[in-house]
Design a protein around this motif. Sequence first.
Motif, mmCIF file in Angstrom:
data_model
loop_
_atom_site.group_PDB
_atom_site.id
_atom_site.type_symbol
_atom_site.label_atom_id
_atom_site.label_comp_id
_atom_site.label_asym_id
_atom_site.label_seq_id
_atom_site.Cartn_x
_atom_site.Cartn_y
_atom_site.Cartn_z
ATOM 1 N N TYR A 155 0.834 -1.198 0.000
ATOM 2 C CA TYR A 155 0.000 0.000 0.000
ATOM 3 C C TYR A 155 0.873 1.254 0.000
ATOM 4 C CZ TYR A 155 -3.353 3.526 1.450
ATOM 5 O OH TYR A 155 -4.123 4.658 1.511
ATOM 6 N N GLU A 156 1.985 1.201 0.726
ATOM 7 C CA GLU A 156 2.904 2.338 0.751
ATOM 8 C C GLU A 156 3.464 2.604 -0.652
ATOM 9 O OE1 GLU A 156 2.041 0.873 4.543
ATOM 10 O OE2 GLU A 156 2.964 -0.242 2.881
ATOM 11 N N ASP A 157 3.721 1.530 -1.378
ATOM 12 C CA ASP A 157 4.212 1.668 -2.745
ATOM 13 C C ASP A 157 3.162 2.309 -3.636
ATOM 14 O OD1 ASP A 157 6.729 1.251 -3.759
ATOM 15 O OD2 ASP A 157 6.244 -0.663 -4.711
ATOM 16 N N LEU A 158 1.903 1.933 -3.432
ATOM 17 C CA LEU A 158 0.803 2.523 -4.203
ATOM 18 C C LEU A 158 0.814 4.041 -4.052
ATOM 19 C CD1 LEU A 158 -2.893 1.289 -4.229
ATOM 20 C CD2 LEU A 158 -2.365 3.698 -3.899
ATOM 21 N N LEU A 159 0.876 4.511 -2.814
ATOM 22 C CA LEU A 159 0.863 5.951 -2.578
ATOM 23 C C LEU A 159 2.122 6.617 -3.119
ATOM 24 C CD1 LEU A 159 -0.600 6.099 1.045
ATOM 25 C CD2 LEU A 159 -1.794 6.486 -1.118
ATOM 26 N N ARG A 160 3.254 5.948 -2.984
ATOM 27 C CA ARG A 160 4.517 6.509 -3.495
ATOM 28 C C ARG A 160 4.441 6.711 -5.007
ATOM 29 N NH1 ARG A 160 8.820 4.569 -6.225
ATOM 30 N NH2 ARG A 160 7.964 2.444 -6.185
ATOM 31 N N ILE A 161 3.917 5.721 -5.720
ATOM 32 C CA ILE A 161 3.833 5.792 -7.177
ATOM 33 C C ILE A 161 2.968 6.971 -7.606
ATOM 34 C CG2 ILE A 161 2.907 4.601 -9.209
ATOM 35 C CD1 ILE A 161 3.669 1.941 -7.636
ATOM 36 N N VAL A 162 1.776 7.062 -7.029
ATOM 37 C CA VAL A 162 0.850 8.135 -7.408
ATOM 38 C C VAL A 162 1.449 9.496 -7.088
ATOM 39 C CG1 VAL A 162 -1.415 9.164 -6.960
ATOM 40 C CG2 VAL A 162 -1.194 6.677 -7.141
ATOM 41 N N ARG A 163 1.992 9.651 -5.887
ATOM 42 C CA ARG A 163 2.492 10.949 -5.465
ATOM 43 C C ARG A 163 3.740 11.383 -6.226
ATOM 44 N NH1 ARG A 163 0.940 9.706 0.878
ATOM 45 N NH2 ARG A 163 -1.314 10.067 0.566
#
Length: 263
Positions: free
Chosen positions: A165-173
């Motif tokens: 989930y942390e990776d998901l947010l990192r990618i988008v941001r």
Amino acid sequence: MEDPAQIRTDIPHSARIWNFWMGGKDNYEVDRVVGEASLQIDPDISTMAVQSRQFLIRAVSYLAEEAGIRQFLDIGTGLPTMQNTHEVAQSIAPEAKVVYVDHDPLVLAHARALLTSTTAEGVTTYVNADFHEPEKIVAEARTILNLDEPVAVMFMGVLGHARSYEDLLRIVRTVLAAVPSGSYLVLWDGTDDSPAYVELCAEYAKSGGTPYYPRTRDEIAAAFDGLDLIDPGYTCITRWLPGSSEVGCTPEIAAFGGVARKP
């Protein structure tokens, strides 16, 4: 472009299974077997596949027609089907530029044929990159798009493949940080509201395909933090732009998303 010989026909692939659910022909026997088995677990998955494309059409149409967006960065595009991003955008604004991002050899093998349908005034191209490498995506996109002007950044049902989930947010941001004020995020993903859908994803992971992790509604909503959601806000994708009679007649499914503007 990658050599199509690298395409694995012995391991199911989510883009090809999605294509099967949408009635496409760009899939293999292993994909059809898994796709049929998945329908036995969750019959609504084919509805999700079809409705996700309808959401894309409505969102891109809104951005091109109402918001005046002329640049689109579609990350994790998957296999071309009907009314792809560039076809929708360029039917409204022929000069629109569309950059597709994917790293699947079969998707890339289709790129040349798909790009023949672009307009003479516009630009349509592919970038070979994994969405886990957002810095590479931004660098490649910068050679085609003007990142000083607004861009619509799109993640259409792909971020469930993020490793965490942390990776998901990192990618988008990371991608959003590279585009200016007035840009938009278009995002939807599968949620854990449906037990059948959660079971389907668990079974798919056992098949050898890249796991897809359903998130909670709140987890997906967090991708829009700091952005201004466009009405009707963050919602089931079948209910986005509820003025459409088709949207009003469609049951809710375990797929949530929205369109938001970067202030």
